[in-house]
Design a protein around this motif. Structure first.
Motif, PDB file in Angstrom:
ATOM      1  N   ILE A  57       5.901  46.844 -78.212  1.00  0.00           N
ATOM      2  CA  ILE A  57       6.205  47.092 -76.794  1.00  0.00           C
ATOM      3  C   ILE A  57       7.637  47.574 -76.740  1.00  0.00           C
ATOM      4  O   ILE A  57       8.546  46.883 -77.202  1.00  0.00           O
ATOM      5  N   LEU A  58       7.823  48.782 -76.203  1.00  0.00           N
ATOM      6  CA  LEU A  58       9.155  49.385 -76.165  1.00  0.00           C
ATOM      7  C   LEU A  58       9.571  49.579 -74.714  1.00  0.00           C
ATOM      8  O   LEU A  58       8.836  50.200 -73.933  1.00  0.00           O
ATOM      9  N   VAL A  59      10.735  49.037 -74.353  1.00  0.00           N
ATOM     10  CA  VAL A  59      11.203  49.125 -72.967  1.00  0.00           C
ATOM     11  C   VAL A  59      12.618  49.710 -72.941  1.00  0.00           C
ATOM     12  O   VAL A  59      13.497  49.258 -73.675  1.00  0.00           O
ATOM     13  N   ASN A  60      12.826  50.707 -72.095  1.00  0.00           N
ATOM     14  CA  ASN A  60      14.156  51.312 -71.950  1.00  0.00           C
ATOM     15  C   ASN A  60      14.588  51.267 -70.487  1.00  0.00           C
ATOM     16  O   ASN A  60      13.951  51.872 -69.621  1.00  0.00           O
ATOM     17  N   THR A  61      15.646  50.503 -70.225  1.00  0.00           N
ATOM     18  CA  THR A  61      16.204  50.450 -68.869  1.00  0.00           C
ATOM     19  C   THR A  61      17.668  50.893 -68.892  1.00  0.00           C
ATOM     20  O   THR A  61      18.419  50.605 -67.971  1.00  0.00           O
ATOM     21  N   ALA A  62      18.064  51.590 -69.971  1.00  0.00           N
ATOM     22  CA  ALA A  62      19.476  51.960 -70.126  1.00  0.00           C
ATOM     23  C   ALA A  62      19.707  53.414 -69.707  1.00  0.00           C
ATOM     24  O   ALA A  62      20.089  53.676 -68.559  1.00  0.00           O
ATOM     25  N   SER A 103      12.681  42.711 -67.873  1.00  0.00           N
ATOM     26  CA  SER A 103      11.662  41.688 -68.142  1.00  0.00           C
ATOM     27  C   SER A 103      10.333  42.056 -67.493  1.00  0.00           C
ATOM     28  O   SER A 103       9.261  41.869 -68.078  1.00  0.00           O
ATOM     29  N   LEU A 104      10.428  42.579 -66.289  1.00  0.00           N
ATOM     30  CA  LEU A 104       9.221  43.026 -65.572  1.00  0.00           C
ATOM     31  C   LEU A 104       8.478  44.082 -66.389  1.00  0.00           C
ATOM     32  O   LEU A 104       7.253  44.034 -66.521  1.00  0.00           O
ATOM     33  N   LEU A 105       9.208  45.020 -66.965  1.00  0.00           N
ATOM     34  CA  LEU A 105       8.565  46.074 -67.761  1.00  0.00           C
ATOM     35  C   LEU A 105       7.962  45.505 -69.043  1.00  0.00           C
ATOM     36  O   LEU A 105       6.900  45.961 -69.485  1.00  0.00           O
ATOM     37  N   VAL A 106       8.612  44.512 -69.642  1.00  0.00           N
ATOM     38  CA  VAL A 106       8.039  43.875 -70.832  1.00  0.00           C
ATOM     39  C   VAL A 106       6.705  43.219 -70.472  1.00  0.00           C
ATOM     40  O   VAL A 106       5.688  43.408 -71.145  1.00  0.00           O
ATOM     41  N   LEU A 107       6.710  42.467 -69.379  1.00  0.00           N
ATOM     42  CA  LEU A 107       5.479  41.780 -68.958  1.00  0.00           C
ATOM     43  C   LEU A 107       4.406  42.795 -68.553  1.00  0.00           C
ATOM     44  O   LEU A 107       3.243  42.686 -68.958  1.00  0.00           O
ATOM     45  N   ALA A 108       4.807  43.786 -67.780  1.00  0.00           N
ATOM     46  CA  ALA A 108       3.842  44.774 -67.283  1.00  0.00           C
ATOM     47  C   ALA A 108       3.244  45.570 -68.444  1.00  0.00           C
ATOM     48  O   ALA A 108       2.040  45.836 -68.474  1.00  0.00           O
ATOM     49  N   ASP A 113       8.460  42.790 -82.217  1.00  0.00           N
ATOM     50  CA  ASP A 113       7.202  43.061 -81.510  1.00  0.00           C
ATOM     51  C   ASP A 113       7.495  43.676 -80.151  1.00  0.00           C
ATOM     52  O   ASP A 113       6.667  44.375 -79.588  1.00  0.00           O
ATOM     53  N   ILE A 114       8.660  43.338 -79.634  1.00  0.00           N
ATOM     54  CA  ILE A 114       9.091  43.822 -78.316  1.00  0.00           C
ATOM     55  C   ILE A 114      10.514  44.337 -78.480  1.00  0.00           C
ATOM     56  O   ILE A 114      11.381  43.603 -78.970  1.00  0.00           O
ATOM     57  N   ILE A 115      10.751  45.585 -78.112  1.00  0.00           N
ATOM     58  CA  ILE A 115      12.088  46.164 -78.245  1.00  0.00           C
ATOM     59  C   ILE A 115      12.620  46.510 -76.859  1.00  0.00           C
ATOM     60  O   ILE A 115      11.960  47.222 -76.094  1.00  0.00           O
ATOM     61  N   LEU A 161       1.088  55.694 -82.379  1.00  0.00           N
ATOM     62  CA  LEU A 161       1.996  54.868 -83.174  1.00  0.00           C
ATOM     63  C   LEU A 161       2.545  53.665 -82.406  1.00  0.00           C
ATOM     64  O   LEU A 161       3.079  52.747 -83.014  1.00  0.00           O
ATOM     65  N   LEU A 162       2.431  53.694 -81.076  1.00  0.00           N
ATOM     66  CA  LEU A 162       3.085  52.653 -80.278  1.00  0.00           C
ATOM     67  C   LEU A 162       2.074  51.896 -79.441  1.00  0.00           C
ATOM     68  O   LEU A 162       1.067  52.445 -79.002  1.00  0.00           O
ATOM     69  N   GLY A 163       2.386  50.626 -79.172  1.00  0.00           N
ATOM     70  CA  GLY A 163       1.490  49.818 -78.362  1.00  0.00           C
ATOM     71  C   GLY A 163       1.603  50.178 -76.897  1.00  0.00           C
ATOM     72  O   GLY A 163       0.671  50.693 -76.278  1.00  0.00           O
ATOM     73  N   SER A 164       2.763  49.920 -76.327  1.00  0.00           N
ATOM     74  CA  SER A 164       2.921  50.064 -74.894  1.00  0.00           C
ATOM     75  C   SER A 164       4.396  50.302 -74.578  1.00  0.00           C
ATOM     76  O   SER A 164       5.268  49.697 -75.201  1.00  0.00           O
ATOM     77  N   VAL A 165       4.642  51.195 -73.623  1.00  0.00           N
ATOM     78  CA  VAL A 165       6.016  51.618 -73.357  1.00  0.00           C
ATOM     79  C   VAL A 165       6.340  51.449 -71.878  1.00  0.00           C
ATOM     80  O   VAL A 165       5.523  51.791 -71.017  1.00  0.00           O
ATOM     81  N   GLY A 166       7.509  50.913 -71.586  1.00  0.00           N
ATOM     82  CA  GLY A 166       7.975  50.784 -70.200  1.00  0.00           C
ATOM     83  C   GLY A 166       9.338  51.444 -70.061  1.00  0.00           C
ATOM     84  O   GLY A 166      10.268  51.109 -70.786  1.00  0.00           O
ATOM     85  N   LEU A 167       9.440  52.401 -69.154  1.00  0.00           N
ATOM     86  CA  LEU A 167      10.680  53.162 -69.000  1.00  0.00           C
ATOM     87  C   LEU A 167      11.159  53.136 -67.557  1.00  0.00           C
ATOM     88  O   LEU A 167      10.397  53.434 -66.642  1.00  0.00           O
ATOM     89  N   ASP A 168      12.420  52.785 -67.372  1.00  0.00           N
ATOM     90  CA  ASP A 168      13.029  52.933 -66.043  1.00  0.00           C
ATOM     91  C   ASP A 168      13.951  54.153 -66.022  1.00  0.00           C
ATOM     92  O   ASP A 168      14.507  54.489 -64.979  1.00  0.00           O
ATOM     93  N   VAL A 169      14.103  54.760 -67.198  1.00  0.00           N
ATOM     94  CA  VAL A 169      14.987  55.924 -67.342  1.00  0.00           C
ATOM     95  C   VAL A 169      14.292  56.949 -68.229  1.00  0.00           C
ATOM     96  O   VAL A 169      13.578  56.573 -69.161  1.00  0.00           O
TER      97      VAL A 169
END
Ligand code: GLV
Ligand code: GLV
Length: 324
Positions: free
Chosen positions: A235-240, A111-116, A206-208, A258-266
């Motif tokens: 918004i693409l977030v990967n924490t897996a 959730s933090l990465l989605v917001l950030a 809109d958010i993945i 092609l992408l808006g914003s990306v958050g990755l923990d992995v």
């Protein structure tokens, strides 16, 4: 002689005490950070249990080196893509893991990465640090509102559900939650979430949020074609796991805008070097695989991993094991 347990890392203090106080085992504890592979292979012969992390590959070579005493592998993680399940099955070795206890912490980071990501947190902080914060402006550093948006959860398991619950209030009454995966989840009803095909999820969301396990089905599921199909401001977030994304394709998609914003923990690999091309994009936020990294959660993971390995060695039912 007492059965031996190899502990490949040092656990959080409470968990470390728990395993050190076990009187009916001999503990082989590797104390110097990451155990080199050759040392690991040298230490395993004759052990009854291994308490490992996601860093150590548990494959046929290692299991052969360990030999027939080995009864249990207990991983300090919920993911077990570093473990060769069929090799364990063949040898009747049990596998313990740590689900549930890390669900909240990992859903928090997702959730933090989605917001950030949606509020351009990395760019905004850098702007302050670099002296680019000149004056308040009606049109500067504009992010994307979550209200009314569609969240797509890839893998509505424990972490996916906890993430959906956290994000739902941000979406408001007109927001939507969709998910993809192999089966309908009863919990989806309560979330108001509907299951769609992966191809549809990436087009509609809109958010993945990637919340699935890494396996043959999900490896590099996110490739160039998938990025191209996504909404332009997604918004693409990967924490897996990093390998669920084809990372070179991600870099290409980012460089083509092609992408808006990306958050990755992995990522692939981990760690990323500071000069890695992925880090050049200001709309990409990378965290160093800290999804479960709270003292509370890591202590619960450690205690569970210790209970798993001790139960396995004692021939008792493990509190938390993978069905092999
Ligand atoms: C961390 O990535 C875990 O699988 O627990
Ligand atoms: C992870 O354990 C999940 O089920 O999401």
């Amino acid at each position: 002689a007492l059965p031996k347990i190899l502990l490949t890392r040092t656990l959080p203090p409470e968990s470390q005490r728990l395993i050190e106080h076990a009187q009916d085992i001999e503990l082989l504890h590797w104390k110097d950070g990451v155990i080199p592979r050759d040392q690991l292979l040298k230490l395993v012969p004759g052990v009854s249990g291994i308490l490992c992390t996601l860093i150590e590959k548990i494959d046929s070579e290692l299991l052969d080196a360990a030999g027939p005493n080995l009864k249990v592998v207990s991983t300090f993680s919920v993911g077990y893509d570093h473990v060769d399940l069929s090799e364990l099955r063949k040898r009747k070795i049990h596998l313990g893991y740590t689900p549930d206890v890390l669900t909240d912490a990992t859903a928090d980071i997702t959730s933090l990465l989605v917001l950030a990501a949606s509020r351009r947190m990395r760019e905004a902080i850098r702007a302050v640090e670099d002296g680019e914060w000149n004056v308040w402006s009606p049109v500067w550093m504009l992010g994307t509102q979550l209200t009314g948006k569609t969240v797509g959860i890839v893998g509505l398991g424990r972490i996916g559900v906890a993430t959906a619950r956290r994000l739902k209030p941000f979406l408001g009454a007109n927001g939507k939650i969709i998910y993809s995966g192999n089966s309908d989840k009863p919990v989806a009803i309560e979330l108001g979430a509907s299951r769609v095909k992966f191809d549809m999820l990436i087009r509609e969301a809109d958010i993945i949020c990637i919340c699935c396990a890494l396996n043959v089905q999900t490896r590099e599921m996110f490739n160039y074609g998938a990025f191209k199909a996504m909404k332009k401001n997604v918004i693409l977030v990967n924490t897996a796991r990093g390998a669920i994304i084809q990372q070179d394709d991600l870099i290409r998609a980012l460089s083509e805008g092609l992408l808006g914003s990306v958050g990755l923990d992995v990522t692939t690999p981990e760690p990323l070097k500071p000069d890695h091309p992925l880090l050049k994009f200001q709309n990409v936020i990378v965290l160093p695989h800290i999804g479960s990294a709270t003292l509370e959660t890591r202590t619960m993971m450690g205690n569970l991993a210790v209970e798993n390995v001790l139960s396995g060695v004692r021939g008792q039912t493990m509190p938390s094991s993978v069905e092999l």
